[in-house]
Design a protein around this motif. Structure first.
Motif, short mmCIF file in Angstrom:
data_model
loop_
_atom_site.label_atom_id
_atom_site.label_comp_id
_atom_site.label_asym_id
_atom_site.label_seq_id
_atom_site.Cartn_x
_atom_site.Cartn_y
_atom_site.Cartn_z
N SER A 107 0.81 -1.22 0.00
CA SER A 107 0.00 0.00 0.00
C SER A 107 0.84 1.27 0.00
N GLU A 108 2.16 1.14 0.04
CA GLU A 108 3.03 2.31 0.11
C GLU A 108 3.65 2.63 -1.25
N ASP A 109 3.83 3.90 -1.51
CA ASP A 109 4.50 4.36 -2.72
C ASP A 109 6.01 4.31 -2.47
N VAL A 110 6.58 3.15 -2.59
CA VAL A 110 7.99 2.95 -2.30
C VAL A 110 8.87 3.62 -3.35
N LEU A 111 8.41 3.67 -4.60
CA LEU A 111 9.22 4.26 -5.66
C LEU A 111 9.50 5.74 -5.38
N SER A 112 8.48 6.50 -5.04
CA SER A 112 8.70 7.93 -4.77
C SER A 112 9.62 8.13 -3.57
N LEU A 113 9.44 7.32 -2.54
CA LEU A 113 10.31 7.42 -1.37
C LEU A 113 11.75 7.08 -1.72
N ALA A 114 11.91 6.04 -2.53
CA ALA A 114 13.25 5.64 -2.96
C ALA A 114 13.91 6.77 -3.77
N MET A 115 13.15 7.33 -4.70
CA MET A 115 13.70 8.42 -5.52
C MET A 115 14.13 9.60 -4.64
N HIS A 129 15.42 -0.31 4.86
CA HIS A 129 16.50 0.66 4.65
C HIS A 129 15.97 2.09 4.65
N MET A 130 14.78 2.29 4.12
CA MET A 130 14.22 3.64 4.16
C MET A 130 13.89 4.05 5.59
N ALA A 131 13.39 3.11 6.37
CA ALA A 131 13.08 3.41 7.78
C ALA A 131 14.34 3.74 8.57
N ALA A 132 15.46 3.13 8.16
CA ALA A 132 16.74 3.38 8.83
C ALA A 132 17.48 4.57 8.20
N PHE A 133 16.87 5.21 7.21
CA PHE A 133 17.46 6.36 6.51
C PHE A 133 18.81 6.03 5.88
N ASP A 134 18.95 4.77 5.39
CA ASP A 134 20.20 4.41 4.72
C ASP A 134 19.96 3.72 3.37
N PHE A 135 18.79 3.93 2.80
CA PHE A 135 18.46 3.33 1.51
C PHE A 135 19.51 3.70 0.46
N GLU A 136 19.89 4.98 0.42
CA GLU A 136 20.83 5.45 -0.60
C GLU A 136 22.18 4.75 -0.53
N SER A 137 22.52 4.18 0.63
CA SER A 137 23.80 3.48 0.78
C SER A 137 23.70 2.00 0.42
N HIS A 138 22.47 1.47 0.27
CA HIS A 138 22.31 0.03 0.09
C HIS A 138 21.50 -0.40 -1.13
N ILE A 140 6.38 -2.01 -7.91
CA ILE A 140 5.16 -2.59 -7.35
C ILE A 140 5.27 -4.10 -7.24
N THR A 141 5.94 -4.73 -8.19
CA THR A 141 6.04 -6.19 -8.20
C THR A 141 7.35 -6.71 -7.60
N CYS A 142 8.14 -5.83 -7.01
CA CYS A 142 9.47 -6.19 -6.51
C CYS A 142 9.40 -7.11 -5.27
N PRO A 143 10.17 -8.19 -5.28
CA PRO A 143 10.20 -9.07 -4.13
C PRO A 143 11.06 -8.53 -2.97
N HIS A 144 11.72 -7.39 -3.18
CA HIS A 144 12.61 -6.83 -2.16
C HIS A 144 11.97 -5.66 -1.40
N ARG A 145 10.66 -5.53 -1.45
CA ARG A 145 9.98 -4.39 -0.82
C ARG A 145 10.25 -4.32 0.68
N ARG A 146 10.31 -5.44 1.35
CA ARG A 146 10.58 -5.43 2.80
C ARG A 146 11.98 -4.88 3.08
N GLN A 147 12.95 -5.33 2.32
CA GLN A 147 14.33 -4.86 2.48
C GLN A 147 14.41 -3.36 2.16
N CYS A 148 13.76 -2.96 1.11
CA CYS A 148 13.72 -1.56 0.71
C CYS A 148 13.11 -0.71 1.83
N HIS A 149 11.97 -1.14 2.34
CA HIS A 149 11.28 -0.41 3.40
C HIS A 149 12.16 -0.32 4.65
#
Length: 147
Positions: free
Chosen positions: A65-73, A110-119, A99-108
């Motif tokens: 239900s989350e817009d992970v792409l915009s957050l990632a960008m 890293h975003m919660a830890a504010f280190d997505f850009e490093s990983h 939307i179909t990515c199997p890594h959404r949990r990992q992505c989320h």
């Protein structure tokens, strides 16, 4: 050792609660989407290149239900609003991929830890698209300079 066990137990409970909350949000999002009606749903899915089956499968993924792409960008310095209006075909592909990515949990995580850009380069299927966008000057920094 008892402290570690308690910490592990609390962590497991927090994860279970987060998973249940995520599932509840995903079901609500799916219901709201389907309430739009068949024609509108089909149009939206066509715009991002998803079939109804793809959508149903994606809604079972974590954080559907989350817009992970915009957050990632945003986290890597790309302005999603500036990008969407200029590169519709690429945006469609990247949205579908996310939307179909199997890594959404990992992505989320890293975003919660504010280190997505490093990983993200280690797991994100959109990493090459992000690199291309940054190379084309779609970063938020270049937008600020041109303003």
């Amino acid at each position: 050792m008892a402290g570690s066990l308690i910490g592990d137990t609390v962590g497991a409970l927090q994860s279970a609660i987060a998973l249940l909350a995520d599932r509840r949000r995903s079901r609500a999002t799916r219901r709201e989407f389907l309430a739009l009606g068949a024609d509108e749903c089909t149009g939206i899915l066509d715009n991002i290149g998803l079939t109804r089956s793809d959508f149903d499968d994606a809604m079972r993924l974590p954080y559907a239900s989350e817009d992970v792409l915009s957050l990632a960008m945003l986290s890597i310095g790309i302005d999603p609003d500036r990008f969407e209006s200029r590169k519709m075909a690429r945006n469609r592909f990247m949205s579908r991929t996310c939307i179909t990515c199997p890594h959404r949990r990992q992505c989320h995580s890293h975003m919660a830890a504010f280190d997505f850009e490093s990983h993200y380069q280690d797991f994100c299927p959109n990493r090459d698209n992000f690199a291309e966008l940054l190379g084309e000057g779609h970063s938020t920094l270049s937008a600020a300079k041109s303003s």
